[in-house]
Design a protein around this motif. Structure first.
Motif: not given
Length: 189
Positions: A141-165
């Motif tokens: 979550e911290q790593e994704i929060a530091e990325m410069e993009m819209e919140d909904d895209l950050k949310h999608l990145l968190l989903i894909t990261s968790l699915a990958n793990m």
């Protein structure tokens, strides 16, 4: 974002049935279901889901995923085995679960095997895993929060990261099941 704490609470990763919470008297199927519902019901995604059903338990019994029951009652050992199956069923196929449970069932039948000790270690690992998950989740979550993009895209990145793990852990578990199968086929020296 800061979804970690909210998600952890909803996941109920610390929800389990400790050995000392399992009655020493044998239970009927409805009582077993009630015990599992009381422990795991709050962790379900929605009200349509079931923790455990009569059909599930009957299928586990028919598939010989646990030792045979006596007089339509489930012992403390059965409840421990059903909980182990419950923990596995989210990630493994029924065949993989059977392969995983076979050595335990054989040890119960053929040896002086202390299932309660094994089960207690399993519960302790489950609780340690919950703590590790929380730490890992916060790091993602911290790593994704530091990325410069819209919140909904950050949310999608968190989903894909968790699915990958999740996929990585499931695949690792499957490879270990394959190793069990391979070891069974090889003649013992």
């Amino acid at each position: 974002m800061n979804k970690s704490k909210e998600l952890i609470n909803k996941l109920g990763l610390d929800a389990t049935i400790h050995a000392e919470e399992i009655p020493d008297i044998d239970l009927y199927m409805d009582q077993v279901i009630q015990l599992f519902d009381s422990k795991f019901g709050p962790t379900l995604r929605n009200t349509d889901e079931k923790v455990l059903t009569k059909t599930m338990i009957n299928n586990y019994a028919k598939g010989k995923l646990f030792i045979p029951i006596k007089n339509k009652k489930y012992s403390k050992q059965h409840i421990m085995l059903i909980n182990l199956i419950y923990q596995l069923k989210g990630a493994l196929s029924i065949n993989d679960i059977k392969t995983t449970m076979d050595p335990i069932n054989e040890k119960i039948d053929n040896e002086d095997f202390n299932l309660e000790d094994f089960y207690t270690h399993s519960v302790a690992l489950q609780q340690a895993n919950a703590k590790s998950f929380f730490t890992e989740m916060q790091a993602h979550e911290q790593e994704i929060a530091e990325m410069e993009m819209e919140d909904d895209l950050k949310h999608l990145l968190l989903i894909t990261s968790l699915a990958n793990m999740s996929n990585a852990y499931r695949k690792a578990a499957e490879l270990l099941v394959d190793e069990l199968i391979s070891n069974k086929k090889e003649p013992k020296k």
